[in-house]
Design a protein around this motif. Sequence first.
Motif, PDB file in Angstrom:
ATOM      1  N   TYR A 219       0.904  -1.249  -0.070  1.00  0.00           N
ATOM      2  CA  TYR A 219       0.048  -0.093   0.102  1.00  0.00           C
ATOM      3  C   TYR A 219       0.749   1.182   0.029  1.00  0.00           C
ATOM      4  N   LEU A 220       1.941   1.194   0.599  1.00  0.00           N
ATOM      5  CA  LEU A 220       2.925   2.299   0.804  1.00  0.00           C
ATOM      6  C   LEU A 220       3.504   2.506  -0.809  1.00  0.00           C
ATOM      7  N   SER A 221       3.945   1.337  -1.245  1.00  0.00           N
ATOM      8  CA  SER A 221       4.615   1.443  -2.597  1.00  0.00           C
ATOM      9  C   SER A 221       3.468   1.983  -3.461  1.00  0.00           C
ATOM     10  N   GLU A 222       2.054   1.644  -3.648  1.00  0.00           N
ATOM     11  CA  GLU A 222       1.181   2.247  -4.441  1.00  0.00           C
ATOM     12  C   GLU A 222       1.254   3.736  -4.211  1.00  0.00           C
ATOM     13  N   LYS A 310      -2.676  -7.309 -11.718  1.00  0.00           N
ATOM     14  CA  LYS A 310      -3.793  -6.666 -12.082  1.00  0.00           C
ATOM     15  C   LYS A 310      -4.149  -5.606 -10.914  1.00  0.00           C
ATOM     16  N   ARG A 311      -3.685  -5.913  -9.826  1.00  0.00           N
ATOM     17  CA  ARG A 311      -3.871  -5.004  -8.434  1.00  0.00           C
ATOM     18  C   ARG A 311      -2.865  -3.693  -9.101  1.00  0.00           C
ATOM     19  N   PHE A 312      -1.805  -3.823  -9.544  1.00  0.00           N
ATOM     20  CA  PHE A 312      -0.890  -2.719 -10.038  1.00  0.00           C
ATOM     21  C   PHE A 312      -1.746  -1.770 -11.126  1.00  0.00           C
ATOM     22  N   TRP A 317      -2.517   2.489 -12.060  1.00  0.00           N
ATOM     23  CA  TRP A 317      -2.755   3.057 -13.336  1.00  0.00           C
ATOM     24  C   TRP A 317      -4.093   3.253 -13.821  1.00  0.00           C
ATOM     25  N   GLU A 318      -5.190   3.001 -12.766  1.00  0.00           N
ATOM     26  CA  GLU A 318      -6.426   3.444 -12.772  1.00  0.00           C
ATOM     27  C   GLU A 318      -7.213   2.619 -13.864  1.00  0.00           C
ATOM     28  N   VAL A 319      -6.782   1.386 -14.072  1.00  0.00           N
ATOM     29  CA  VAL A 319      -7.304   0.401 -15.283  1.00  0.00           C
ATOM     30  C   VAL A 319      -8.745  -0.037 -15.042  1.00  0.00           C
ATOM     31  N   ASP A 320      -9.885   0.446 -15.771  1.00  0.00           N
ATOM     32  CA  ASP A 320     -11.189   0.080 -15.323  1.00  0.00           C
ATOM     33  C   ASP A 320     -11.072  -1.363 -15.642  1.00  0.00           C
ATOM     34  N   PRO A 321     -11.660  -2.249 -14.763  1.00  0.00           N
ATOM     35  CA  PRO A 321     -11.393  -3.821 -15.008  1.00  0.00           C
ATOM     36  C   PRO A 321     -12.841  -4.353 -15.588  1.00  0.00           C
ATOM     37  N   LYS A 322     -13.814  -3.618 -15.851  1.00  0.00           N
ATOM     38  CA  LYS A 322     -15.143  -3.981 -16.296  1.00  0.00           C
ATOM     39  C   LYS A 322     -15.087  -4.608 -17.702  1.00  0.00           C
ATOM     40  N   GLY A 323     -15.674  -5.667 -17.724  1.00  0.00           N
ATOM     41  CA  GLY A 323     -15.490  -6.561 -19.005  1.00  0.00           C
ATOM     42  C   GLY A 323     -14.241  -7.207 -19.692  1.00  0.00           C
ATOM     43  N   ASP A 326      -8.580 -11.040 -16.040  1.00  0.00           N
ATOM     44  CA  ASP A 326      -7.422 -10.459 -15.223  1.00  0.00           C
ATOM     45  C   ASP A 326      -6.233 -10.263 -16.035  1.00  0.00           C
ATOM     46  N   LYS A 327      -6.103 -10.990 -17.023  1.00  0.00           N
ATOM     47  CA  LYS A 327      -4.769 -10.807 -17.832  1.00  0.00           C
ATOM     48  C   LYS A 327      -5.021  -9.484 -18.606  1.00  0.00           C
ATOM     49  N   GLU A 328      -6.252  -9.535 -19.108  1.00  0.00           N
ATOM     50  CA  GLU A 328      -6.312  -8.226 -19.921  1.00  0.00           C
ATOM     51  C   GLU A 328      -6.111  -6.903 -18.942  1.00  0.00           C
ATOM     52  N   VAL A 329      -6.608  -6.932 -17.851  1.00  0.00           N
ATOM     53  CA  VAL A 329      -6.491  -6.008 -17.221  1.00  0.00           C
ATOM     54  C   VAL A 329      -5.052  -5.665 -16.779  1.00  0.00           C
ATOM     55  N   ALA A 330      -4.100  -6.602 -16.346  1.00  0.00           N
ATOM     56  CA  ALA A 330      -2.790  -6.543 -15.823  1.00  0.00           C
ATOM     57  C   ALA A 330      -1.821  -6.183 -17.277  1.00  0.00           C
ATOM     58  N   GLU A 331      -2.098  -6.682 -18.575  1.00  0.00           N
ATOM     59  CA  GLU A 331      -1.573  -6.245 -19.579  1.00  0.00           C
ATOM     60  C   GLU A 331      -1.846  -4.550 -19.926  1.00  0.00           C
ATOM     61  N   GLU A 332      -3.176  -4.176 -19.785  1.00  0.00           N
ATOM     62  CA  GLU A 332      -3.411  -2.781 -19.796  1.00  0.00           C
ATOM     63  C   GLU A 332      -2.450  -1.945 -18.711  1.00  0.00           C
ATOM     64  N   GLY A 333      -2.360  -2.397 -17.704  1.00  0.00           N
ATOM     65  CA  GLY A 333      -1.577  -1.633 -16.622  1.00  0.00           C
ATOM     66  C   GLY A 333      -0.017  -1.706 -17.307  1.00  0.00           C
ATOM     67  N   LEU A 334       0.348  -2.791 -17.885  1.00  0.00           N
ATOM     68  CA  LEU A 334       1.788  -2.720 -18.177  1.00  0.00           C
ATOM     69  C   LEU A 334       1.860  -1.563 -19.475  1.00  0.00           C
ATOM     70  N   LYS A 335       0.789  -1.483 -20.416  1.00  0.00           N
ATOM     71  CA  LYS A 335       0.646  -0.732 -21.484  1.00  0.00           C
ATOM     72  C   LYS A 335       0.568   0.648 -20.961  1.00  0.00           C
ATOM     73  N   LYS A 336      -0.008   0.889 -19.910  1.00  0.00           N
ATOM     74  CA  LYS A 336      -0.164   2.333 -19.596  1.00  0.00           C
ATOM     75  C   LYS A 336       1.297   2.719 -18.848  1.00  0.00           C
ATOM     76  N   MET A 337       1.914   1.937 -18.432  1.00  0.00           N
ATOM     77  CA  MET A 337       3.319   2.167 -17.973  1.00  0.00           C
ATOM     78  C   MET A 337       4.227   2.527 -18.979  1.00  0.00           C
ATOM     79  N   GLY A 338       4.053   1.591 -20.195  1.00  0.00           N
ATOM     80  CA  GLY A 338       4.959   1.937 -21.429  1.00  0.00           C
ATOM     81  C   GLY A 338       4.519   3.523 -21.667  1.00  0.00           C
ATOM     82  N   GLU A 339       3.144   3.811 -21.685  1.00  0.00           N
ATOM     83  CA  GLU A 339       3.042   4.983 -22.514  1.00  0.00           C
ATOM     84  C   GLU A 339       3.637   6.268 -21.560  1.00  0.00           C
TER      85      GLU A 339
END
Length: 391
Positions: A219-222, A310-312, A317-323, A326-339
């Motif tokens: 939680y501190l890390s986040e 997924k939590r990350f 990165w405030e990824v919306d998990p709706k629809g 878990d893998k898609e959510v996690a991948e989107e987080g890494l994509k946002k980090m890349g951006e």
Amino acid sequence: MLGNFTFSNPTKLYFGPDALQNLKAELEKYGPTVMLVYGGGSIKKNGIYDQVKKVLGDCGKKVIEDGGVMPNPSLEKLYDGIEKARAAGNVDFILAVGGGSVIDYSKGLSASIHCKEDPWKKYYVRQEEPDCPVVPVGSVLTMVGTGSEMNGGSVITNTAETMKIGKVFGEKLYPKFAILNPNFTLTLPHNQMVAGCFDIMSHIMEQYFSGKDDNTSDYLSEGLMRSLIHSSRIANKDPNNYEARSNIMWTATWALNTLLGMGKNGGDWEVHMIGHAVGAYTHATHGMTLSAVSLPYYRFVMEAGLPKFKRFAETVWEVDPKGKNDKEVAEEGLKKMGEWMKELGLAMNIKDLGAKPEMFEGIAKATIILKGGYKVLTQEDVIKILQAAYE
Ligand code: NZQ
Ligand code: ZN
């Protein structure tokens, strides 16, 4: 679940625009001979050298200068510094004025001046603690990222053996004090500022991406990661923004002053191991070696630590998990980090750092394999990651 740990950090921090005013009182605690360690000259251009020399003069210190510490300090330089210190007779204190390289080098020097053995073999290869008297170190920080100002880390590059190894010394080698004036960092070139930001992010991620328990550290890390992303975006556009730069400086210190590591059983640190090996071959800026290998590494290990990735994604990165699964959510987080990384202008591949495919085998061999992350790599895995990081 938090198991047994001991938390103690003896470094005294002075933060803010007036922080240097505390240097005199700190120096007065030590004997008359001070070794003043600095890098390639930035402190002479931006006036920090003159300010520090004035304080040393006001304290009546005898000053032995040891400048020219290069980024990713070399073992050869360390040997030279040891000779210089020994030739001077007794050195009572080492004042490191610079970034992680200058402070890391100063710790290596501190442990080696009175050591009869070869410091490379003893501290960096065999990872032993000093059994000789050490010389106290203090620091005036000019480059933000490593956390060296408040930890025992000391990374040295052995160019002859193409090895870059970090030793985490115990409390005796932590700086006695650290002077953190965010204004001292404003003259940093843009590439160094952003490399430092990624180094901070990486230090947090190395500790965050380990363990499956519910841990306060995560939680501190986040919180620290959110603050860093926010402030780095501001500083990227407006490097003179004191508020952003001061927040980045404070985040850097907390990212690696051992607090986040409590209860984490060591953390992952494999990105740093690969980054150091890439650095040994290319001499590239530390934070850039980490940025170039991070996404390929995290994509490689993601499925083994999916709930945390997924939590990350959601928390940092405030990824919306709706629809999404878990893998898609996690991948989107890494994509946002890349951006975010591209926005800052970080190195996104090792080719741009001078790495060549014919180096991959050597880099993989020079990569220390650790066991604290979600997947323990083989040397073949490291080569696959390097290949992905080359494209
Ligand atoms: O040498 P000068 O002329 O001072 O220029 C430096 C250097 O070229 C410049 N710089 C620093 N402050 C400046 C400035 N330029 C203008 N204005 C200023 N205020 O910045 C360049 C980089 O400095 P350096 O000290 O090399 O950077 P950093 O702080 O990133 O340190 C990198 C070293 O620390 C190690 C790295 O591996 C690398 O060897 N690390 C140390 C750690 C630790 N102690 O815990 C952990 C890290 O993960 C890392 O491995
Ligand atoms: Zn680092």
